[in-house]
Design a protein around this motif. Structure first.
Motif, mmCIF file in Angstrom:
data_model
loop_
_atom_site.group_PDB
_atom_site.id
_atom_site.type_symbol
_atom_site.label_atom_id
_atom_site.label_comp_id
_atom_site.label_asym_id
_atom_site.label_seq_id
_atom_site.Cartn_x
_atom_site.Cartn_y
_atom_site.Cartn_z
ATOM 1 N N GLU A 7 40.881 50.086 44.004
ATOM 2 C CA GLU A 7 40.902 49.962 42.812
ATOM 3 C C GLU A 7 40.099 51.179 42.027
ATOM 4 O OE1 GLU A 7 37.608 47.107 41.609
ATOM 5 O OE2 GLU A 7 39.092 45.610 41.933
ATOM 6 N N LEU A 8 40.600 51.521 41.038
ATOM 7 C CA LEU A 8 39.774 52.526 40.240
ATOM 8 C C LEU A 8 39.111 52.036 38.947
ATOM 9 C CD1 LEU A 8 42.797 55.499 39.648
ATOM 10 C CD2 LEU A 8 40.878 55.462 41.168
ATOM 11 N N HIS A 9 37.832 52.596 38.723
ATOM 12 C CA HIS A 9 37.090 52.227 37.511
ATOM 13 C C HIS A 9 37.188 53.153 36.498
ATOM 14 C CE1 HIS A 9 35.222 48.905 39.604
ATOM 15 N NE2 HIS A 9 35.384 49.419 40.831
ATOM 16 N N GLY A 44 41.377 49.254 37.416
ATOM 17 C CA GLY A 44 42.760 48.920 37.813
ATOM 18 C C GLY A 44 42.946 48.769 39.306
ATOM 19 N N THR A 45 43.421 47.470 39.552
ATOM 20 C CA THR A 45 43.483 47.173 41.026
ATOM 21 C C THR A 45 45.159 47.543 41.333
ATOM 22 O OG1 THR A 45 41.865 45.366 40.593
ATOM 23 C CG2 THR A 45 43.271 45.301 42.539
ATOM 24 N N PHE A 46 45.103 48.278 42.226
ATOM 25 C CA PHE A 46 46.353 48.828 42.505
ATOM 26 C C PHE A 46 46.967 48.479 44.019
ATOM 27 C CE2 PHE A 46 44.731 52.125 39.790
ATOM 28 C CZ PHE A 46 45.722 52.571 39.130
ATOM 29 N N SER A 47 48.429 47.963 44.174
ATOM 30 C CA SER A 47 49.081 47.877 45.274
ATOM 31 C C SER A 47 50.165 48.972 44.900
ATOM 32 C CB SER A 47 49.783 46.385 45.372
ATOM 33 O OG SER A 47 48.786 45.471 45.254
ATOM 34 N N ARG A 48 49.826 50.188 45.648
ATOM 35 C CA ARG A 48 50.712 51.416 45.453
ATOM 36 C C ARG A 48 51.335 51.681 46.569
ATOM 37 N NH1 ARG A 48 50.083 56.159 41.319
ATOM 38 N NH2 ARG A 48 50.078 54.192 40.022
ATOM 39 N N VAL A 57 46.037 57.311 45.932
ATOM 40 C CA VAL A 57 44.819 57.487 45.154
ATOM 41 C C VAL A 57 45.005 58.500 44.343
ATOM 42 C CG1 VAL A 57 42.343 57.900 45.346
ATOM 43 C CG2 VAL A 57 43.603 56.111 46.815
ATOM 44 N N VAL A 58 45.592 59.716 44.938
ATOM 45 C CA VAL A 58 45.604 60.833 43.992
ATOM 46 C C VAL A 58 46.356 60.831 42.809
ATOM 47 C CG1 VAL A 58 46.223 63.370 43.872
ATOM 48 C CG2 VAL A 58 44.811 62.544 45.620
ATOM 49 N N SER A 59 47.660 60.187 43.130
ATOM 50 C CA SER A 59 48.557 59.853 41.772
ATOM 51 C C SER A 59 47.848 58.943 40.914
ATOM 52 C CB SER A 59 49.822 59.448 42.526
ATOM 53 O OG SER A 59 49.861 57.976 42.996
ATOM 54 N N ALA A 60 47.363 57.851 41.180
ATOM 55 C CA ALA A 60 46.645 57.162 40.384
ATOM 56 C C ALA A 60 45.604 57.725 39.503
ATOM 57 C CB ALA A 60 46.163 55.899 41.119
ATOM 58 N N ILE A 61 45.099 58.641 40.096
ATOM 59 C CA ILE A 61 43.805 59.320 39.581
ATOM 60 C C ILE A 61 44.386 60.168 38.152
ATOM 61 C CG2 ILE A 61 42.043 61.143 39.625
ATOM 62 C CD1 ILE A 61 41.223 59.788 42.379
ATOM 63 N N ARG A 62 45.496 61.058 38.957
ATOM 64 C CA ARG A 62 46.041 61.858 37.824
ATOM 65 C C ARG A 62 46.672 61.197 36.692
ATOM 66 N NH1 ARG A 62 49.160 65.419 42.647
ATOM 67 N NH2 ARG A 62 47.433 67.043 42.767
ATOM 68 N N GLU A 63 47.362 59.956 36.804
ATOM 69 C CA GLU A 63 47.888 59.201 35.802
ATOM 70 C C GLU A 63 46.811 58.747 34.864
ATOM 71 O OE1 GLU A 63 51.647 57.674 38.954
ATOM 72 O OE2 GLU A 63 49.941 56.381 38.350
ATOM 73 N N GLY A 64 45.731 58.192 35.693
ATOM 74 C CA GLY A 64 44.761 57.700 34.432
ATOM 75 C C GLY A 64 44.024 58.954 33.750
ATOM 76 N N LEU A 71 37.827 58.731 34.483
ATOM 77 C CA LEU A 71 37.799 57.954 35.749
ATOM 78 C C LEU A 71 36.061 58.045 36.228
ATOM 79 C CD1 LEU A 71 40.913 59.052 36.899
ATOM 80 C CD2 LEU A 71 40.484 56.929 36.414
ATOM 81 N N LEU A 72 35.575 56.793 36.488
ATOM 82 C CA LEU A 72 34.422 56.611 37.128
ATOM 83 C C LEU A 72 34.214 56.721 38.567
ATOM 84 C CD1 LEU A 72 33.203 53.826 34.458
ATOM 85 C CD2 LEU A 72 32.821 56.257 34.186
ATOM 86 N N GLY A 73 35.229 56.107 39.194
ATOM 87 C CA GLY A 73 35.123 56.123 40.665
ATOM 88 C C GLY A 73 36.314 55.318 41.115
ATOM 89 N N VAL A 74 36.362 55.331 42.483
ATOM 90 C CA VAL A 74 37.183 54.791 43.393
ATOM 91 C C VAL A 74 36.423 53.408 44.010
ATOM 92 C CG1 VAL A 74 39.016 54.768 45.067
ATOM 93 C CG2 VAL A 74 38.687 56.743 43.579
ATOM 94 N N THR A 75 37.010 52.201 44.177
ATOM 95 C CA THR A 75 36.042 51.484 44.707
ATOM 96 C C THR A 75 35.938 51.678 46.392
ATOM 97 O OG1 THR A 75 36.773 49.420 43.376
ATOM 98 C CG2 THR A 75 35.960 48.990 45.722
ATOM 99 N N GLU A 76 34.683 52.136 46.472
ATOM 100 C CA GLU A 76 34.340 52.424 47.958
ATOM 101 C C GLU A 76 33.845 50.893 48.414
ATOM 102 O OE1 GLU A 76 32.143 53.222 51.153
ATOM 103 O OE2 GLU A 76 31.035 54.145 49.670
ATOM 104 N N ASP A 77 34.713 50.213 49.161
ATOM 105 C CA ASP A 77 34.541 48.807 49.604
ATOM 106 C C ASP A 77 33.367 48.681 49.960
ATOM 107 O OD1 ASP A 77 35.247 46.358 49.464
ATOM 108 O OD2 ASP A 77 36.974 46.534 50.815
ATOM 109 N N TYR A 78 32.147 47.831 49.342
ATOM 110 C CA TYR A 78 30.966 47.509 50.159
ATOM 111 C C TYR A 78 31.174 46.148 50.541
ATOM 112 C CZ TYR A 78 28.589 51.646 48.209
ATOM 113 O OH TYR A 78 28.335 52.885 47.826
#
Length: 178
Positions: A7-9, A44-48, A57-64, A71-78
């Motif tokens: 997930e990207l925020h 954005g919740t991805f299934s990439r 992850v890098v491609s989703a960041i670039r596209e955003g 972009l605020l962050g990538v979900t670091e799953d807590y």
């Protein structure tokens, strides 16, 4: 190729064009949650599908970024101890014993968000600990995406914080940590 879930925020101004821009930039494989009437934070919740978690992850960041969102962050799953137990098919008691050091090899990752009742742990750290000690069957892809998301999140957050400094201070900081 493997499918990676993460997930990207982001934050963006109001407007339907944000969602269209994200789709056109390549986020067609993401479920986007964003209120176009008010703007602000979304995710954005991805299934990439990609050759590696890093490339996903890098491609989703670039596209955003191409779509113009911040972009605020990538979900670091807590996760809680209960979630760790569920994901590893272990009992809550067994996971609690690992976390407290009463059983297992010790050195269980410390909680990232310590709380009196329910602490939160980094799933990336927990998966690496589990694999290292052979205590749960983890898919290599699951371990990889957890690790990449942890690092990508820290990198995005550090960059955003660094941008708050004057340029000369940013350069000095970059030289100091390089």
């Amino acid at each position: 190729m493997t499918i990676y879930e993460f997930e990207l925020h982001f934050t963006a101004p109001p407007g339907e064009q944000v969602i269209d821009a994200l789709y056109e930039a390549g986020w067609g494989d993401a479920l986007v949650a964003f209120d176009p009437d008010t703007g602000g934070e979304g995710w954005g919740t991805f299934s990439r599908e990609a050759p590696s978690a890093l490339q996903a992850v890098v491609s989703a960041i670039r596209e955003g970024r191409m779509a113009g969102v911040e972009l605020l962050g990538v979900t670091e799953d807590y996760v809680t101890l209960t979630e760790i137990a569920n994901r590893t098919d272990r009992t809550l008691s067994a996971v609690d014993h690992w976390a407290t050091g009463r059983r297992g090899p010790g050195d269980f990752p410390a909680p990232r968000v310590p709380r009196p009742r329910v602490s939160l742990y980094s799933w990336a750290e927990v998966t690496m600990w589990l694999v290292q000690h052979g205590l749960a069957a983890m898919s290599p892809e699951g371990v990889e995406v957890a690790r990449v998301c942890e690092v990508a999140d820290a990198t995005l957050r550090a960059r955003r914080l660094q941008n708050r400094l004057p340029e000369a201070d940013r350069e000095a900081l970059n030289l100091a940590v390089a």
